[in-house]
Design a protein around this motif. Structure first.
Motif: not given
Lengths: 129, 164
Positions: A13-14, A16-17, A20
Protein backbone atom coordinates in the motif's frame (compact mmCIF):
# COMPACT_ATOMS: atom_id res chain seq x y z
CA UNK A 1 15.27 13.67 -18.18
CA UNK A 2 13.43 10.62 -16.85
CA UNK A 3 14.66 9.04 -13.64
CA UNK A 4 14.60 5.42 -12.54
CA UNK A 5 13.44 5.20 -8.94
CA UNK A 6 13.40 2.24 -6.55
CA UNK A 7 10.80 2.18 -3.75
CA UNK A 8 11.61 -0.17 -0.86
CA UNK A 9 8.81 -0.74 1.66
CA UNK A 10 7.25 -3.89 3.08
CA UNK A 11 3.78 -2.41 2.62
CA UNK A 12 2.44 -2.76 -0.92
CA UNK A 13 0.00 0.00 0.00
CA UNK A 14 2.75 2.45 0.90
CA UNK A 15 4.62 1.57 -2.29
CA UNK A 16 1.45 2.27 -4.27
CA UNK A 17 0.91 5.58 -2.49
CA UNK A 18 4.51 6.66 -3.13
CA UNK A 19 4.15 5.69 -6.80
CA UNK A 20 0.95 7.71 -7.05
CA UNK A 21 2.56 10.66 -5.26
CA UNK A 22 5.49 10.63 -7.69
CA UNK A 23 3.03 10.81 -10.56
CA UNK A 24 0.90 13.50 -8.92
CA UNK A 25 4.02 15.53 -8.17
CA UNK A 26 4.99 15.42 -11.83
CA UNK A 27 8.31 13.67 -11.26
CA UNK A 28 9.66 12.58 -14.65
CA UNK A 29 9.71 8.82 -14.14
CA UNK A 30 11.52 6.34 -16.32
CA UNK A 31 11.15 3.01 -14.55
CA UNK A 32 9.69 2.59 -11.08
CA UNK A 33 11.08 -0.48 -9.35
CA UNK A 34 9.56 -1.89 -6.15
CA UNK A 35 11.00 -4.08 -3.41
CA UNK A 36 9.47 -5.37 -0.17
CA UNK A 37 12.70 -5.26 1.87
CA UNK A 38 16.34 -4.21 1.74
CA UNK A 39 17.57 -7.54 0.38
CA UNK A 40 15.15 -7.39 -2.56
CA UNK A 41 16.16 -3.77 -3.05
CA UNK A 42 19.86 -4.67 -3.30
CA UNK A 43 19.04 -7.38 -5.80
CA UNK A 44 17.31 -4.84 -8.04
CA UNK A 45 20.09 -2.28 -7.56
CA UNK A 46 22.67 -4.82 -8.75
CA UNK A 47 20.66 -5.62 -11.88
CA UNK A 48 19.08 -2.31 -12.92
CA UNK A 49 20.17 1.30 -13.37
CA UNK A 50 18.59 3.26 -10.50
CA UNK A 51 18.95 7.01 -9.99
CA UNK A 52 17.32 7.27 -6.57
CA UNK A 53 16.12 4.99 -3.76
CA UNK A 54 13.13 5.73 -1.48
CA UNK A 55 13.24 3.36 1.50
CA UNK A 56 11.47 2.64 4.77
CA UNK A 57 13.45 1.86 7.93
CA UNK A 58 11.55 -1.01 9.56
CA UNK A 59 11.13 -3.97 7.24
CA UNK A 60 11.37 -7.73 7.71
CA UNK A 61 14.37 -9.65 6.28
CA UNK A 62 16.52 -6.54 5.83
CA UNK A 63 15.65 -3.02 6.98
CA UNK A 64 16.49 0.27 5.31
CA UNK A 65 19.54 1.00 7.48
CA UNK A 66 21.19 -2.35 6.71
CA UNK A 67 20.46 -1.83 3.03
CA UNK A 68 22.13 1.61 3.08
CA UNK A 69 25.15 0.12 4.87
CA UNK A 70 25.46 -2.54 2.16
CA UNK A 71 25.13 0.09 -0.55
CA UNK A 72 27.84 2.27 0.97
CA UNK A 73 30.18 -0.72 1.03
CA UNK A 74 29.61 -1.43 -2.66
CA UNK A 75 31.57 0.77 -5.10
CA UNK A 76 28.89 0.47 -7.76
CA UNK A 77 26.03 1.46 -5.46
CA UNK A 78 27.48 3.91 -2.96
CA UNK A 79 26.81 6.97 -5.12
CA UNK A 80 23.06 6.35 -5.42
CA UNK A 81 21.15 8.81 -3.20
CA UNK A 82 18.73 7.33 -0.64
CA UNK A 83 15.72 9.10 0.85
CA UNK A 84 14.32 7.50 3.99
CA UNK A 85 10.50 7.68 3.99
CA UNK A 86 9.37 6.86 7.49
CA UNK A 87 7.36 7.82 10.51
CA UNK A 88 10.66 8.36 12.36
CA UNK A 89 10.80 11.61 14.31
CA UNK A 90 13.97 11.20 16.36
CA UNK A 91 16.67 13.68 15.31
CA UNK A 92 19.17 11.43 17.08
CA UNK A 93 18.31 8.51 14.82
CA UNK A 94 18.05 10.70 11.72
CA UNK A 95 21.53 12.11 12.35
CA UNK A 96 22.81 8.56 12.76
CA UNK A 97 21.27 7.64 9.42
CA UNK A 98 22.80 10.68 7.77
CA UNK A 99 26.19 9.62 9.15
CA UNK A 100 25.66 6.24 7.49
CA UNK A 101 25.11 7.92 4.12
CA UNK A 102 21.37 8.58 3.89
CA UNK A 103 20.83 11.65 1.70
CA UNK A 104 17.47 12.95 2.94
CA UNK A 105 14.40 12.15 5.03
CA UNK A 106 10.70 12.41 4.37
CA UNK A 107 8.40 11.98 7.32
CA UNK A 108 5.01 10.36 6.86
CA UNK A 109 2.39 11.52 6.22
CA UNK A 110 3.70 13.58 3.32
CA UNK A 111 2.14 15.51 0.45
CA UNK A 112 3.17 14.87 -3.19
CA UNK A 113 4.88 18.27 -3.27
CA UNK A 114 7.03 17.28 -0.26
CA UNK A 115 8.14 14.21 -2.18
CA UNK A 116 8.86 16.23 -5.30
CA UNK A 117 10.92 18.73 -3.30
CA UNK A 118 13.00 15.93 -1.79
CA UNK A 119 13.48 14.18 -5.14
CA UNK A 120 14.37 17.39 -6.97
CA UNK A 121 16.82 18.44 -4.28
CA UNK A 122 18.83 15.29 -4.90
CA UNK A 123 18.42 14.71 -8.62
CA UNK A 124 18.40 18.30 -9.83
CA UNK A 125 20.36 19.83 -6.99
CA UNK A 126 17.73 22.50 -6.25
CA UNK A 127 16.93 22.45 -2.57
CA UNK A 128 18.50 21.71 0.73
CA UNK A 129 18.68 17.94 0.36
CA UNK B 1 -3.61 9.09 30.95
CA UNK B 2 -3.54 12.61 32.39
CA UNK B 3 -5.46 15.44 30.74
CA UNK B 4 -2.40 17.01 29.07
CA UNK B 5 -1.34 13.67 27.57
CA UNK B 6 -4.88 12.95 26.43
CA UNK B 7 -5.10 16.35 24.76
CA UNK B 8 -1.79 15.84 22.95
CA UNK B 9 -2.66 12.32 21.79
CA UNK B 10 -6.08 13.49 20.62
CA UNK B 11 -4.59 16.39 18.65
CA UNK B 12 -1.92 14.21 17.04
CA UNK B 13 -4.38 11.50 15.99
CA UNK B 14 -6.75 14.02 14.43
CA UNK B 15 -3.89 15.73 12.59
CA UNK B 16 -2.51 12.46 11.22
CA UNK B 17 -5.97 11.29 10.12
CA UNK B 18 -6.59 14.60 8.40
CA UNK B 19 -3.22 14.68 6.62
CA UNK B 20 -3.11 11.02 5.67
CA UNK B 21 -6.74 10.27 4.87
CA UNK B 22 -8.34 13.74 4.55
CA UNK B 23 -10.89 12.76 7.20
CA UNK B 24 -11.83 14.73 10.30
CA UNK B 25 -12.30 13.23 13.76
CA UNK B 26 -14.03 14.78 16.76
CA UNK B 27 -13.49 13.80 20.39
CA UNK B 28 -16.50 11.85 21.69
CA UNK B 29 -17.88 10.14 24.78
CA UNK B 30 -17.51 6.41 25.39
CA UNK B 31 -21.27 6.07 25.14
CA UNK B 32 -21.07 6.34 21.35
CA UNK B 33 -19.55 2.84 21.26
CA UNK B 34 -22.59 0.62 20.82
CA UNK B 35 -21.73 -2.94 21.99
CA UNK B 36 -24.32 -4.25 19.51
CA UNK B 37 -22.91 -2.27 16.61
CA UNK B 38 -21.21 -3.40 13.42
CA UNK B 39 -17.91 -5.29 13.39
CA UNK B 40 -14.63 -3.51 14.03
CA UNK B 41 -11.12 -3.75 12.74
CA UNK B 42 -8.50 -3.35 15.47
CA UNK B 43 -4.75 -3.00 15.12
CA UNK B 44 -1.97 -2.68 17.61
CA UNK B 45 1.67 -1.57 17.47
CA UNK B 46 4.30 -1.84 20.19
CA UNK B 47 7.10 0.62 20.90
CA UNK B 48 10.34 0.26 22.83
CA UNK B 49 12.85 2.87 23.87
CA UNK B 50 12.85 5.58 26.50
CA UNK B 51 9.45 4.13 27.42
CA UNK B 52 7.83 0.89 26.33
CA UNK B 53 4.19 0.50 25.44
CA UNK B 54 1.56 -0.04 22.83
CA UNK B 55 -0.92 1.95 20.76
CA UNK B 56 -4.16 0.28 19.68
CA UNK B 57 -6.70 1.63 17.24
CA UNK B 58 -10.17 0.22 16.55
CA UNK B 59 -12.79 1.40 14.08
CA UNK B 60 -15.73 -0.01 12.11
CA UNK B 61 -14.74 -1.89 8.96
CA UNK B 62 -16.79 0.50 6.81
CA UNK B 63 -14.69 3.39 8.09
CA UNK B 64 -11.48 1.47 7.38
CA UNK B 65 -12.68 1.18 3.78
CA UNK B 66 -13.39 4.92 3.65
CA UNK B 67 -9.91 5.68 4.95
CA UNK B 68 -8.40 3.31 2.37
CA UNK B 69 -10.30 5.09 -0.45
CA UNK B 70 -8.91 8.45 0.57
CA UNK B 71 -5.40 7.22 1.32
CA UNK B 72 -5.13 5.41 -2.01
CA UNK B 73 -7.05 8.04 -3.94
CA UNK B 74 -9.50 5.57 -5.48
CA UNK B 75 -13.30 5.23 -5.69
CA UNK B 76 -15.25 3.27 -3.09
CA UNK B 77 -16.14 0.53 -5.57
CA UNK B 78 -12.55 -0.05 -6.64
CA UNK B 79 -11.60 -3.66 -5.79
CA UNK B 80 -8.29 -2.43 -4.39
CA UNK B 81 -10.17 -0.95 -1.41
CA UNK B 82 -11.19 -4.33 0.00
CA UNK B 83 -7.75 -5.71 -0.79
CA UNK B 84 -5.79 -2.90 0.90
CA UNK B 85 -8.15 -1.66 3.62
CA UNK B 86 -6.41 -3.52 6.44
CA UNK B 87 -2.95 -2.48 5.22
CA UNK B 88 -4.02 1.19 5.04
CA UNK B 89 -5.39 0.95 8.57
CA UNK B 90 -2.11 -0.49 9.87
CA UNK B 91 -0.19 2.26 8.11
CA UNK B 92 -2.42 4.86 9.78
CA UNK B 93 -1.62 3.28 13.14
CA UNK B 94 2.10 3.17 12.38
CA UNK B 95 2.20 6.88 11.50
CA UNK B 96 -0.03 7.81 14.44
CA UNK B 97 2.23 5.96 16.88
CA UNK B 98 5.39 7.64 15.54
CA UNK B 99 3.88 11.10 15.85
CA UNK B 100 2.41 10.45 19.31
CA UNK B 101 5.84 9.44 20.63
CA UNK B 102 7.50 12.56 19.20
CA UNK B 103 4.72 14.78 20.55
CA UNK B 104 4.93 13.28 24.04
CA UNK B 105 8.68 12.68 24.39
CA UNK B 106 10.31 15.14 21.99
CA UNK B 107 12.59 14.47 19.04
CA UNK B 108 15.69 13.26 20.89
CA UNK B 109 14.75 9.75 22.12
CA UNK B 110 14.93 6.79 19.78
CA UNK B 111 11.97 4.39 19.72
CA UNK B 112 11.75 1.08 17.90
CA UNK B 113 8.29 0.28 16.61
CA UNK B 114 7.00 -3.24 16.04
CA UNK B 115 5.25 -4.36 12.86
CA UNK B 116 1.51 -3.57 13.37
CA UNK B 117 -0.90 -6.48 13.74
CA UNK B 118 -4.59 -6.32 12.92
CA UNK B 119 -7.63 -8.45 13.76
CA UNK B 120 -11.41 -8.40 13.41
CA UNK B 121 -13.13 -7.74 16.73
CA UNK B 122 -16.70 -7.30 17.86
CA UNK B 123 -18.22 -3.97 18.87
CA UNK B 124 -18.79 -5.49 22.30
CA UNK B 125 -15.05 -6.11 22.72
CA UNK B 126 -14.20 -2.57 21.65
CA UNK B 127 -16.78 -1.12 24.04
CA UNK B 128 -15.15 -3.10 26.87
CA UNK B 129 -11.66 -1.81 25.92
CA UNK B 130 -12.97 1.75 26.12
CA UNK B 131 -13.58 1.32 29.85
CA UNK B 132 -9.89 0.82 30.48
CA UNK B 133 -7.22 3.42 31.22
CA UNK B 134 -5.53 5.17 28.30
CA UNK B 135 -8.62 5.11 26.07
CA UNK B 136 -9.76 7.97 23.87
CA UNK B 137 -12.94 7.91 21.81
CA UNK B 138 -13.61 9.88 18.64
CA UNK B 139 -16.30 10.03 16.00
CA UNK B 140 -15.54 10.16 12.30
CA UNK B 141 -18.57 10.67 10.05
CA UNK B 142 -20.68 9.61 13.05
CA UNK B 143 -18.76 6.34 13.34
CA UNK B 144 -16.90 5.61 16.60
CA UNK B 145 -13.12 5.25 16.77
CA UNK B 146 -11.19 4.03 19.80
CA UNK B 147 -7.53 4.82 20.42
CA UNK B 148 -5.68 3.32 23.39
CA UNK B 149 -2.24 4.38 24.55
CA UNK B 150 -0.72 2.16 27.21
CA UNK B 151 2.74 2.44 28.67
CA UNK B 152 4.26 -0.72 30.10
CA UNK B 153 4.79 1.14 33.35
CA UNK B 154 0.99 1.55 33.61
CA UNK B 155 0.22 -2.15 33.63
CA UNK B 156 3.49 -4.00 33.97
CA UNK B 157 3.04 -5.47 30.52
CA UNK B 158 2.76 -4.53 26.89
CA UNK B 159 -0.08 -5.55 24.66
CA UNK B 160 -3.11 -5.33 26.85
CA UNK B 161 -5.56 -4.62 25.39
CA UNK B 162 -5.39 -5.10 21.65
CA UNK B 163 -5.09 -7.73 18.99
CA UNK B 164 -1.29 -7.80 19.00
Amino acid sequence: MAYNILVVDDSATVRAVIAKSLNLAGVDLGSLFQAANGAEGLEILRKEWVDLVLADINMPVMGGVAMVEEMKGDESLKGIPVIIVSTEGSVTRLQGLKDKGVSAFLRKPFAPEDLKRAVDSLLKGDGNG
Amino acid sequence: MDDATAETVSRVFREVLERQAFIFADPAERGCLDPAGEGFLAASIGFRGEADGRVTLALPKALADEIACNFLGVDADDPVVAERSRDCFMELLNVTCGHILTALRGDEPIFDLSIPEAADVTAETVAAWADQAGSLVFTVDEKPVLLILRFASDSGEIGNPGPG
